[in-house]
Design an enzyme around this catalytic site. Structure first.
Site, short mmCIF file in Angstrom:
data_model
loop_
_atom_site.label_atom_id
_atom_site.label_comp_id
_atom_site.label_asym_id
_atom_site.label_seq_id
_atom_site.Cartn_x
_atom_site.Cartn_y
_atom_site.Cartn_z
N SER A 1 -0.64 -5.02 7.35
CA SER A 1 -2.06 -4.80 7.09
C SER A 1 -2.51 -5.51 5.82
O SER A 1 -3.59 -6.10 5.76
CB SER A 1 -2.34 -3.30 6.96
OG SER A 1 -2.06 -2.62 8.17
N ILE B 1 4.36 0.90 4.18
CA ILE B 1 3.65 0.47 2.97
C ILE B 1 2.66 -0.66 3.30
O ILE B 1 2.30 -1.46 2.43
CB ILE B 1 4.62 0.05 1.84
CG1 ILE B 1 5.70 -0.91 2.35
CG2 ILE B 1 5.25 1.28 1.21
CD1 ILE B 1 6.63 -1.43 1.25
N LYS C 1 0.86 -1.18 0.00
CA LYS C 1 0.00 0.00 0.00
C LYS C 1 0.90 1.23 0.00
O LYS C 1 1.83 1.32 0.80
CB LYS C 1 -0.90 -0.01 1.23
CG LYS C 1 -1.71 1.26 1.47
CD LYS C 1 -1.54 1.83 2.89
CE LYS C 1 -0.14 2.10 3.25
NZ LYS C 1 0.07 2.94 4.46
N ASP D 1 -4.85 0.71 8.52
CA ASP D 1 -4.64 0.42 7.10
C ASP D 1 -5.37 -0.83 6.63
O ASP D 1 -5.43 -1.08 5.41
CB ASP D 1 -3.15 0.26 6.81
CG ASP D 1 -2.42 1.59 6.71
OD1 ASP D 1 -3.08 2.60 6.45
OD2 ASP D 1 -1.18 1.59 6.87
N GLY E 1 2.62 -3.49 4.97
CA GLY E 1 2.90 -4.91 4.80
C GLY E 1 2.06 -5.80 5.69
O GLY E 1 1.38 -6.72 5.22
#
Length: 278
Positions: free
Chosen positions: A98, A94, A8, A128, A96
């Site tokens: 989640s 980023i 993400k 997230d 990970g």
């Protein structure tokens, strides 16, 4: 059953307020990259989690892992053998963990014939996780529960870089100069016709956590400068609360060449080029 857990990336992240309970309010433009982890799920009598892959070191394989918590949220006492093939840096901004939890929720719901948990339960796993479960480009607001799909995006590529220096989320938020910043500007209803147009729009935005993170971990500034210096880079910025940074590119070739140059510049950096998923 194999589920992809994509990285993400917060192309923009504005901190717009703080609730009485201490949670910060966010307004963020989120996309997902064609780089990530893999979650494999097989039927089993008991729940188990095995972590493998190039980034497995230090990743827990018990109740401390969001995958385990996601499984218990769906069905306490149900069994499955879960393998996490870890490729994304842990605590890298980023999503990970989640993304892994969201992939586990999708796969286990299918395996066990259970509906996905309600939004509040998903949010309890982390801010997230709802947007990672949504899994498409979105505007994420509130404390992570307010998710709006974005208009279609033009073809985009990312280069992700992590210098391997821990960036503590709590101190980053604590170092914010202010928590009542303006929200994102209006998103064009028809979207952006090109990567260049999106980059121009993003130039009006920020990552409000980047300044505090750079103050705490100066290497983030070095990484962003290195990405920005690459040919074809339209925007270089930090994602989330750090420390993964990204460059935005209009072509796969320019992203691939930039990734190769950055990997050569510092072999200790984690560098990955990937397309933005639609």
């Amino acid at each position: 059953m194999k589920q992809f857990a994509p990285a993400k990336v917060n192309l923009a992240l504005h901190v717009t307020g703080r609730r009485a309970d201490g949670y910060h309010l966010l307004d963020s433009l989120v996309v997902f990259a064609g780089a990530g982890d893999w979650v494999t799920i097989a039927p089993a009598e008991r729940l188990s989690l095995c972590v493998s892959g190039p980034r497995a070191a230090g990743v827990p394989d018990d109740g401390r892992n969001l995958i385990w918590r996601a499984a218990e949220l769906l069905g306490p006492g149900l069994g499955a053998a879960i393998t996490l093939d870890k490729h994304l840096p842990a605590a890298g901004g980023i999503g990970g963990g989640s993304a892994d939890a969201a992939a586990a929720l999708r796969g286990l719901a299918a395996l066990w014939g259970r509906p996905l948990p309600d939004a509040g339960a998903v949010l309890s796993l982390g801010a997230d996780v709802p947007v990672c479960l949504f899994g498409r480009p979105a505007r994420m607001a509130g404390i992570g529960e307010d998710i709006t799909p974005l208009p279609p995006l033009p073809p985009l590529w990312l280069v992700l870089v992590n210098a391997g220096v821990a960036v503590p989320t709590g101190p980053v938020f604590k170092a914010l100069a202010r928590a009542d910043n303006p929200p994102l500007p209006m998103i064009p209803p028809q979207g952006w016709p090109s990567a260049e147009a999106l980059a121009e729009w993003l130039a009006q935005t920020r990552n409000d956590l980047e300044g505090p993170a750079r103050m705490l971990v100066p290497q983030i500034g070095d990484v962003i400068a290195a990405i920005a210096a690459q040919k074809g880079c339209l925007l270089a910025r930090m994602s989330g609360s750090g420390g993964t940074c990204f460059g935005l590119f209009a072509t796969a070739q320019s992203a691939r060449e930039a990734a190769a140059a950055l990997s050569a510049q510092d072999p200790a950096w984690w560098v990955q080029d990937a397309a933005v998923l639609g």
